[in-house]
Design an enzyme around this catalytic site. Sequence first.
Site, PDB file in Angstrom:
ATOM      1  N   CYS A 131      -3.105   1.786   1.000  1.00  0.00           N
ATOM      2  CA  CYS A 131      -2.261   2.790   0.645  1.00  0.00           C
ATOM      3  C   CYS A 131      -2.879   3.985   0.456  1.00  0.00           C
ATOM      4  O   CYS A 131      -3.126   3.986  -0.911  1.00  0.00           O
ATOM      5  CB  CYS A 131      -1.168   2.154  -0.089  1.00  0.00           C
ATOM      6  SG  CYS A 131       0.219   3.451  -0.220  1.00  0.00           S
ATOM      7  N   CYS A 134      -1.148   6.013  -2.507  1.00  0.00           N
ATOM      8  CA  CYS A 134      -1.078   5.394  -3.701  1.00  0.00           C
ATOM      9  C   CYS A 134      -2.572   5.440  -4.353  1.00  0.00           C
ATOM     10  O   CYS A 134      -2.589   5.868  -5.616  1.00  0.00           O
ATOM     11  CB  CYS A 134      -0.664   3.886  -3.534  1.00  0.00           C
ATOM     12  SG  CYS A 134       1.168   3.634  -3.512  1.00  0.00           S
TER      13      CYS A 134
END
Length: 177
Positions: A131, A134
Amino acid sequence: MSIDTVRDLIPAYAKDISLNLGSLASETVLNDQQKWGTFLASAHAIGVAPVVKAIEAAAAEHLSPEAINAAKSAAAIMGMNNIYYRALHLMHNPEYQTIPARLRMNVLGNPGVDKIDFELWSTAVSAINGCGACLDAHEGELKKHAVPAAQIQTALRIAAVVHAASRIVASEAALQS
């Protein structure tokens, strides 16, 4: 139990992974809580049983029960957040980014350990789960607290090696079934 338990599960063709596990276990760039929490969060993020068991046993020699719980919490919450925020990042429709997530994330506000440690663990798990959104968010938090790049990179190295070791152990187990 030590990291050697995991190393013993790794066949000769993956000697580099085994050697990297050994050198990362003795790494001093991170303190013990940061290092072993990263190992533990990474193992739980991947979920290969023999690796999780061995790393949890090794980490228990270095972590308090609260830190063990927090490392597992990092793997759990990032397991959810990484999917959600990666999807928003990959989708071309910006409307989804304007809608509240409405997902419980209370552990982020009170992880039970130093926030920097939890951020390092969340960064490692976010790398495993792929991700980018993130990764950027957690690295940004770490940089706000003046965490050196070498410490962040060490957490990423641990995540990469635990991931590789876990995949090797799982693929070798598949050959046995």
